[in-house]
Structures are given as C-alpha cells and as structure tokens.
Motif scaffolding. Structure first.
Motif, short mmCIF file in Angstrom:
data_model
loop_
_atom_site.label_atom_id
_atom_site.label_comp_id
_atom_site.label_asym_id
_atom_site.label_seq_id
_atom_site.Cartn_x
_atom_site.Cartn_y
_atom_site.Cartn_z
N ALA A 130 -7.11 -6.92 8.52
CA ALA A 130 -7.32 -5.64 7.83
C ALA A 130 -8.52 -5.72 6.90
O ALA A 130 -9.31 -4.77 6.81
CB ALA A 130 -6.07 -5.25 7.06
N GLY A 133 -11.60 -5.22 8.78
CA GLY A 133 -11.73 -3.94 9.47
C GLY A 133 -11.27 -3.95 10.91
O GLY A 133 -11.52 -3.01 11.66
N GLY A 136 -6.02 -1.36 11.52
CA GLY A 136 -5.84 -0.15 10.73
C GLY A 136 -4.49 -0.13 10.04
O GLY A 136 -3.66 -1.03 10.19
N GLU A 137 -4.26 0.95 9.29
CA GLU A 137 -3.06 1.03 8.46
C GLU A 137 -1.77 0.95 9.26
O GLU A 137 -0.88 0.14 8.95
CB GLU A 137 -3.09 2.33 7.65
CG GLU A 137 -1.90 2.51 6.74
CD GLU A 137 -2.00 3.75 5.86
OE1 GLU A 137 -1.12 3.94 5.00
OE2 GLU A 137 -2.96 4.53 6.04
N PRO A 181 -8.62 -2.69 2.12
CA PRO A 181 -8.84 -1.36 2.70
C PRO A 181 -8.27 -0.30 1.77
O PRO A 181 -7.37 -0.58 0.96
CB PRO A 181 -8.10 -1.43 4.03
CG PRO A 181 -7.15 -2.55 3.91
CD PRO A 181 -7.75 -3.54 2.96
N CYS A 182 -8.76 0.92 1.90
CA CYS A 182 -8.40 1.97 0.93
C CYS A 182 -6.90 2.21 0.86
O CYS A 182 -6.37 2.54 -0.20
CB CYS A 182 -9.15 3.27 1.27
SG CYS A 182 -8.79 3.95 2.91
N TRP A 183 -6.19 2.01 1.97
CA TRP A 183 -4.75 2.27 1.99
C TRP A 183 -3.93 1.13 1.39
O TRP A 183 -2.70 1.25 1.26
CB TRP A 183 -4.29 2.57 3.42
CG TRP A 183 -4.99 1.79 4.50
CD1 TRP A 183 -6.15 2.13 5.13
CD2 TRP A 183 -4.59 0.53 5.05
NE1 TRP A 183 -6.49 1.17 6.05
CE2 TRP A 183 -5.55 0.19 6.03
CE3 TRP A 183 -3.53 -0.32 4.83
CZ2 TRP A 183 -5.47 -0.99 6.77
CZ3 TRP A 183 -3.44 -1.48 5.56
CH2 TRP A 183 -4.41 -1.81 6.52
#
Length: 281
Positions: A130, A133, A136-137, A181-183
């Motif tokens: 993660a 990249g 994903g979430e 990551p943003c999440w």
C-alpha cells in the motif's frame, strides 16, 4: 508487572511520578525461541525507561532501546538472524492525551456498543504494498483484516522492510501521514490519542484474529460491552469467548490482551483516569 522467564514479575520503581502510566502488549516472533527472549528483554527495557511526557521523548527513548537490544541480540548471522517482537504501547502522562507508539502487527482497538474500530496499522507485507501504491484500500482491508497471514514487515529489534523492500534495514520506519496512503493517513504509528469517555480500548496480540474470517470475529466484540462492564469484566468476557465460542479456523497463538476504560471524569479534570486490566496466555 511483566514476564521474566515466563513468570510474572512485579517491580516497584522508585521515583516514578504519581498518575503516570505505561501499558504495552508484546508478541515475540518465533514463540519460545529468541522471540520470547526478545519480548521479555523489551519488557524489561520498558520498565527501566524513564517516564515520557512528549512524543519526541518517547520516540527517542525507544530508538535508543531498539538499538541497544539489536546489539544485545547480535549473533553473527547477519540482520536476518535477529529476533523481533511487536510493541503496541500507550504512555499515559497525567493531564494530557495518551501517547501511542506502535511497531508490528499487534493492535489497538476502540470499542463501543456499535463497533470495534482499529486504531493502528499492521506492519505486514500488504502495508508495504500500500505504501508503494501497489494495493488499494479495499484490497488492503481484505488482505489485512479479512484474512490472517503470519508475516511481518517490521518489528522491534528486528528492523524494517519498508524503507527498502529488498533488504532488512536496522532502524524502525515510522508510518506517518506523509508516507501512508490517504485512507490510512489518520492512523500514524506515533501520535497523541485522546480517549473517549464512552469507549473501551483493547491492546491485543494477533492470536485474537488468527482465524479464517478475522473481521467477522472482531465484529462480535462490541457485544461484550453489554451492561457497561469494567475493564476486568471485558477481559474475562473476551477470553471466555475465545475458549467457549472461538472463531472458525483459529490457529493457536499468543493471546495477550489489555483493556482500558476511562472512568467518568469530573468537571475540573483535564485527563481521564483509567480502569485497566490485562491477561496473557
């Protein structure tokens, strides 16, 4: 109180400031080999470590302890020969929010009557993917919380595989809003953590979700809060659930749990006193 040679030891620390607490769960990699020894050595180091009132001080002390224990466990086999242990710790200075410090794949959960919310990010290969990249979430949550794999990408003493996935680096790699990551950016490893007066907080090792569907089992935990139990009752209920109604596919593992419940606070208090209880099997 901590374990030494697999037996509980209670130590009185001269000069420890009134109202200051330190609580942690540890899970050594490899069980009764060097993993147990690593966890016990870290526990002893935590007992000897000065009380910390800031995140910078806590991080600095733990960085020194990490390097000291790495040297202590050096055995001439290279970095891959080092043992490791998880560390999920809450430092509780009086009058301010607790300080969280997290390494490994033990976890801190916030429990209320509706849900169990994880407050830490597991240091596992899926998290490394993660960060790069590649995951994903939805896939990350499925890999980390929807199933269990006994793999780890960072541990205390061991080092980390986040900084350079091709090798094991000596230092510890903090997951921060800048690299998560943003999440996941709201869950850095090292942060102040205000507690909710209406919630309970569970520090636990991964034996509690080493099963076929860990997210489904964790979703059952809020029901243990029925009748607003004290911390000791919540610990008893959790271990009773593991013994009498375990999840499908449960793998035998270290079961260590520590529960905190903020006590009702008076109007003039700036910090929440805590009711806490722990158990380990």
């Amino acid at each position: 109180c901590h374990l030494r040679d697999q037996l509980p030891v209670i130590t009185t620390i001269a000069g420890w400031p009134a109202g200051h607490g330190r609580l942690a769960v540890l899970d050594g990699m490899g069980g009764h080999g060097h993993g147990r020894e690593a966890a016990e050595a870290l526990a002893a180091g935590l007992v000897a470590m000065a009380p910390c009132t800031t995140l910078d001080a806590l991080t600095a002390h733990l960085d020194v302890l990490h390097a000291k224990l790495q040297a202590q466990f050096a055995d001439g086999t290279g970095a891959t020969g080092r043992p490791g242990t998880t560390l999920t710790l809450l430092e509780l200075p009086p009058g301010v929010a607790p300080l969280l410090y997290h390494v490994g794949d033990s976890r801190l959960y916030e429990l209320d009557a509706q849900q169990a919310t994880v407050l830490t990010v597991d240091h596992v290969p899926a998290t490394g993917a993660a960060l790069a990249g590649r995951l994903g979430e939805a896939d990350w949550w499925r890999e980390v919380h929807g199933r269990h794999a006994p793999q780890i990408a960072q541990a205390f003493i061991l080092g980390n595989a986040f900084a350079d996935p091709s090798r094991l680096s000596d230092g510890l790699f903090a997951l921060t809003p800048a690299n998560l990551p943003c999440w996941l950016a709201h869950l850095p490893d090292r942060r102040a953590l205000p507690l909710r007066a209406d919630a309970a907080y569970l520090l636990a090792t991964d034996g509690f979700w080493s099963c076929a569907q860990p997210d489904a089992f964790v979703a059952r935990w809020p029901t243990l809060l029925g009748d607003a139990p004290a911390a000791v009752t919540l610990v008893e209920r959790l271990f009773s659930l593991m013994e009498n109604d375990p999840p499908a596919g449960l793998q035998p593992d270290n079961l260590t749990a520590l529960v905190l419940r903020p006590l009702p606070r008076h109007a003039d208090e700036t910090a929440l006193p805590l009711d806490d209880n722990a158990a380990s099997y």
